[in-house]
Design a protein around this motif. Structure first.
Motif, PDB file in Angstrom:
ATOM      1  N   THR A   1       0.852  -1.187   0.000  1.00 22.40           N
ATOM      2  CA  THR A   1       0.000   0.000   0.000  1.00 22.40           C
ATOM      3  C   THR A   1       0.889   1.240   0.000  1.00 22.40           C
ATOM      4  O   THR A   1       1.911   1.274   0.683  1.00 22.40           O
TER       5      THR A   1
ATOM      6  N   PRO B   1      -5.950   3.008   0.698  1.00 20.17           N
ATOM      7  CA  PRO B   1      -5.520   2.133   1.787  1.00 20.17           C
ATOM      8  C   PRO B   1      -6.659   1.344   2.423  1.00 20.17           C
ATOM      9  O   PRO B   1      -6.462   0.214   2.868  1.00 20.17           O
TER      10      PRO B   1
ATOM     11  N   ALA C   1      -7.094  -1.525   0.281  1.00 18.32           N
ATOM     12  CA  ALA C   1      -6.007  -2.473   0.562  1.00 18.32           C
ATOM     13  C   ALA C   1      -6.319  -3.304   1.793  1.00 18.32           C
ATOM     14  O   ALA C   1      -6.033  -4.505   1.843  1.00 18.32           O
TER      15      ALA C   1
ATOM     16  N   ASN D   1      -1.069  -2.007  -4.564  1.00 21.07           N
ATOM     17  CA  ASN D   1      -2.358  -1.328  -4.476  1.00 21.07           C
ATOM     18  C   ASN D   1      -2.170   0.173  -4.663  1.00 21.07           C
ATOM     19  O   ASN D   1      -1.988   0.903  -3.707  1.00 21.07           O
TER      20      ASN D   1
END
Length: 369
Positions: free
Chosen positions: A15, A24, A27, A106
């Motif tokens: 992340t 996030p 994620a 991500n």
């Protein structure tokens, strides 16, 4: 989900940061889903942040090597090549230490790990993109990734990003996975209690949640707020922006408040009578779906995938049309019944169209293939 010998596949989820912002949060859902499927998951955050304990509660979690130095080096105009090299080299060391079978990156903001993973034979890489084409192109260039490699699996967070990736990568639609971002329903509803701030019975709170920055349209929001307040001098209306960043200088109207960041913004969001999204660029903002889930009507510029999120459960305004934005907010300030109708419609739309179950199923298919 197993390697040779029956041991679980090792998946490293990277992340770009551990803030409580949209990517996030996605994620975090990725990690929770993969752990539940039996993968040996670990998490690497490119920067420290308040979300680290929540990642650590799900899987072994660490901060990337030399985060401050790397960030500083990549910003040096005279040493961009050196900065990119340092960033990619540290990313390679991070991967070498963990030896994952699959690297799940991500966000394009962590593209250095896409570059580093390609130096390691037989390592599969997934790039989950949360950015528009213009933003992603800059991020990739900043990481020294000059084109999207054919051997990297691409995942789009929204239909608009999916279309962008088709153009950027020169791939057919079926070659790019669509994993639409969804809110963490249980968490948002559990944390979204009413704000305890005292309010007069007739006060209408118009809110926004996000970083205070140009891309998020803070200047456009202030212009719209000023217009609404000027049009309704006798109504009790308060504008509140929740999020980190420095408020613009010269803001003096006491009815416009910059509340700063919050570890739990959901009570404040639930206390909004109207939620707003004035962003100039936002492919699929999770905050829109979270506001809708909390039963708050949304007024937003129609950027990225926002029209697909809101549908008929809010008001979508032409991007950059501050006058139209202010008029939409003003109409809802004056019509409590319309706010209730749209808020209820918004909640039902999210529960029907943007479920966690659908996200988990789509993610399993992406990783399995």
């Amino acid at each position: 989900m197993t390697r040779g010998g029956g041991s679980p596949l090792r998946v490293l989820v990277v992340t770009h940061e551990a803030s409580r912002s949209g990517a996030p949060r996605v994620a975090e859902m990725v990690v929770r889903t993969l752990v539940g499927e039996g993968y040996a998951v670990s998490v690497l955050s490119c920067r420290p942040g308040p979300l680290l304990p929540e990642f650590a509660a799900l899987a072994p979690t660490a901060v990337a090597l030399l985060p401050r130095l790397r960030r500083r080096a990549t910003r040096l105009r005279w040493g961009r090549r050196v900065g990119r090299g340092l960033d990619a080299g540290c990313a390679w060391v991070d991967l070498r230490r963990r030896r994952p079978d699959l690297v799940y990156v991500n966000s394009g903001a962590a593209a250095a790990y896409v570059r580093a993973a390609r130096w390691w034979p037989r390592r599969r890489t997934i790039l989950h993109v949360h950015e528009s084409a213009a933003v992603l192109t800059d991020l990739l260039a900043g990481a020294g990734v000059h084109q999207l490699p054919d051997d990297v699996e691409l995942v789009a967070c929204s239909p608009s990003v999916h279309a962008d990736l088709m153009d950027l990568a020169g791939r057919d639609g079926h070659e790019i996975a669509l994993l639409v971002s969804v809110p963490d329903e249980g968490r948002v509803l559990a944390l979204g209690g009413r704000d305890t701030t005292e309010r007069t019975t007739d006060e209408v709170v118009v809110g926004c949640c996000g970083s205070v920055e140009h891309r998020k349209g803070v200047d456009l929001w202030l212009r719209a707020a000023g217009q609404v307040l000027a049009d309704l001098p006798d109504r009790s209306v308060r504008f509140v922006w929740v999020g980190d960043g420095t408020p613009p200088a010269g803001q003096v109207d006491p009815r416009i408040e910059f509340a700063g960041p919050s570890d739990n913004p959901y009570p404040a969001m639930a206390a909004f009578d109207i939620a707003t999204l004035p962003s100039r660029d936002d492919p699929f903002p999770l905050v829109v779906l979270e506001s809708m889930l909390l039963g708050v009507p949304v007024v937003a510029f129609g950027v990225g995938g926002v029209p697909a999120q809101i549908g008929d459960a809010g008001v979508v305004v032409r991007p950059g049309d501050v006058v139209g934005f202010a008029e939409a907010v003003r109409a809802l300030v004056l019509d409590a019944e319309a706010r209730d109708v749209l808020g209820d419609r918004a909640r039902r739309r999210v529960l029907a169209e943007f479920s966690g179950t659908g996200f988990e199923r789509a993610l399993q298919e992406v990783v399995a293939r």
